[in-house]
Design a protein around this motif. Structure first.
Motif, PDB file in Angstrom:
ATOM      1  N   ARG A  94      17.839 -64.472 -32.218  1.00 43.18           N
ATOM      2  CA  ARG A  94      16.615 -63.816 -32.577  1.00 43.18           C
ATOM      3  C   ARG A  94      16.743 -62.509 -32.855  1.00 43.18           C
ATOM      4  NH1 ARG A  94      11.065 -63.598 -30.969  1.00 43.18           N
ATOM      5  NH2 ARG A  94      10.407 -61.478 -30.177  1.00 43.18           N
TER       6      ARG A  94
ATOM      7  N   ASN B  71       7.792 -61.166 -34.834  1.00 41.42           N
ATOM      8  CA  ASN B  71       7.702 -62.153 -33.768  1.00 41.42           C
ATOM      9  C   ASN B  71       8.266 -63.447 -34.590  1.00 41.42           C
ATOM     10  OD1 ASN B  71       6.608 -60.914 -31.440  1.00 41.42           O
ATOM     11  ND2 ASN B  71       4.717 -60.475 -32.449  1.00 41.42           N
TER      12      ASN B  71
ATOM     13  N   LYS C 208       7.723 -67.643 -33.575  1.00 34.13           N
ATOM     14  CA  LYS C 208       6.777 -68.474 -32.897  1.00 34.13           C
ATOM     15  C   LYS C 208       7.109 -69.767 -33.399  1.00 34.13           C
ATOM     16  CE  LYS C 208       2.832 -65.038 -32.666  1.00 34.13           C
ATOM     17  NZ  LYS C 208       1.393 -64.668 -33.083  1.00 34.13           N
ATOM     18  N   LYS C 209       6.997 -70.590 -32.526  1.00 33.82           N
ATOM     19  CA  LYS C 209       7.265 -72.054 -33.075  1.00 33.82           C
ATOM     20  C   LYS C 209       5.911 -72.919 -32.604  1.00 33.82           C
ATOM     21  CE  LYS C 209      12.085 -72.761 -31.435  1.00 33.82           C
ATOM     22  NZ  LYS C 209      13.020 -73.267 -30.714  1.00 33.82           N
ATOM     23  N   THR C 210       5.916 -74.127 -33.851  1.00 35.15           N
ATOM     24  CA  THR C 210       4.626 -74.780 -33.827  1.00 35.15           C
ATOM     25  C   THR C 210       4.814 -75.838 -32.788  1.00 35.15           C
ATOM     26  OG1 THR C 210       5.603 -76.457 -35.006  1.00 35.15           O
ATOM     27  CG2 THR C 210       4.489 -74.524 -36.086  1.00 35.15           C
TER      28      THR C 210
ATOM     29  N   PRO D   2       9.847 -73.132 -36.364  1.00 30.67           N
ATOM     30  CA  PRO D   2       9.661 -71.665 -36.225  1.00 30.67           C
ATOM     31  C   PRO D   2       9.253 -71.175 -37.347  1.00 30.67           C
ATOM     32  CG  PRO D   2      12.015 -72.393 -36.773  1.00 30.67           C
ATOM     33  CD  PRO D   2      11.260 -73.623 -36.485  1.00 30.67           C
TER      34      PRO D   2
ATOM     35  N   ASN E 287       0.168 -60.558 -36.701  1.00 33.62           N
ATOM     36  CA  ASN E 287      -0.546 -62.026 -36.605  1.00 33.62           C
ATOM     37  C   ASN E 287      -0.246 -62.861 -37.996  1.00 33.62           C
ATOM     38  OD1 ASN E 287      -1.183 -62.288 -33.946  1.00 33.62           O
ATOM     39  ND2 ASN E 287      -3.244 -61.117 -34.478  1.00 33.62           N
TER      40      ASN E 287
ATOM     41  N   GLN F 184       2.007 -64.541 -40.791  1.00 33.34           N
ATOM     42  CA  GLN F 184       3.079 -65.239 -41.110  1.00 33.34           C
ATOM     43  C   GLN F 184       3.451 -64.571 -42.376  1.00 33.34           C
ATOM     44  OE1 GLN F 184       3.274 -69.414 -40.930  1.00 33.34           O
ATOM     45  NE2 GLN F 184       4.815 -69.767 -42.292  1.00 33.34           N
TER      46      GLN F 184
END
Length: 188
Positions: free
Chosen positions: A133, A152, A154-156, A161, A167, A169
């Motif tokens: 990370r 950040n 984040k994974k679904t 990822p 917020n 992408q």
């Protein structure tokens, strides 16, 4: 869509006995088993084909948001220079692989015109997730005016990822892989 997979060959030799009965039948098609059988380095070929399948599988899951467990559904075809294809159903993924005495790394893309940028590195920390990370976030902010605390990963719900700035992408796709002492990520 993209995917990548790395296999630490020393770790694989320690953890996985690919010569055990029925392993090859469970994972590889008859055509792939022939490639392995006639290969000068059978062990390396097993992990090359495995890595290709895993990278293509990750790209497939990202593209179709559908997980499955049937390694033989992904069929590999090798070309020259460690490049090839993996077919899953009617979909083709283009693969580029790197093979060393230490690892095999494969990158998959659903187009051969645009391949993702990839970074492969040796892990030194005991906390693999934090090290991967950290390296990824530093790659994302490298040379750009971005606050490190606003990045950040984040994974679904499927475990795919993505990288976010706040917020939003910021890349179309991200693929992370680690095994043994090696990790890699690909960004598209």
């Amino acid at each position: 869509m993209i995917g990548n997979d790395v296999v630490d060959l020393k770790q694989a030799a320690k953890d996985s006995n690919w010569k055990r009965p029925r392993f090859l039948d469970k994972v590889f098609t008859q055509k792939e088993q022939s490639i392995i059988f006639y290969s000068a380095n059978k062990e390396q070929m097993v992990w090359l084909l495995w890595s290709m399948k895993e990278a293509a599988y990750k790209a497939f899951v990202r593209e179709f948001k559908h997980c499955f467990f049937n390694p033989k559904l992904a069929e590999c075809q090798l070309d020259l220079n460690n490049e090839g294809f993996v077919s899953i159903n009617d979909n083709t993924y283009y693969l580029k692989s790197t093979i060393t005495s230490e690892y095999v790394h494969s990158i998959a893309s659903n187009t051969n015109e645009k391949f993702p940028k990839a970074d492969l590195f040796k892990l030194y920390d005991n906390n693999l997730s934090d090290e991967v990370r950290s390296r990824l976030i530093h790659q994302v902010i490298n040379g750009k005016d971005r606050d490190i605390n606003s990045i950040n990963i984040k994974k679904t719900v499927l475990g795919v990822p993505n990288v976010f700035l706040g917020n939003q992408q910021i890349f179309e796709a991200l693929s992370i892989s680690h095994h043994g002492k090696y990790a890699a990520f690909a960004i598209y």
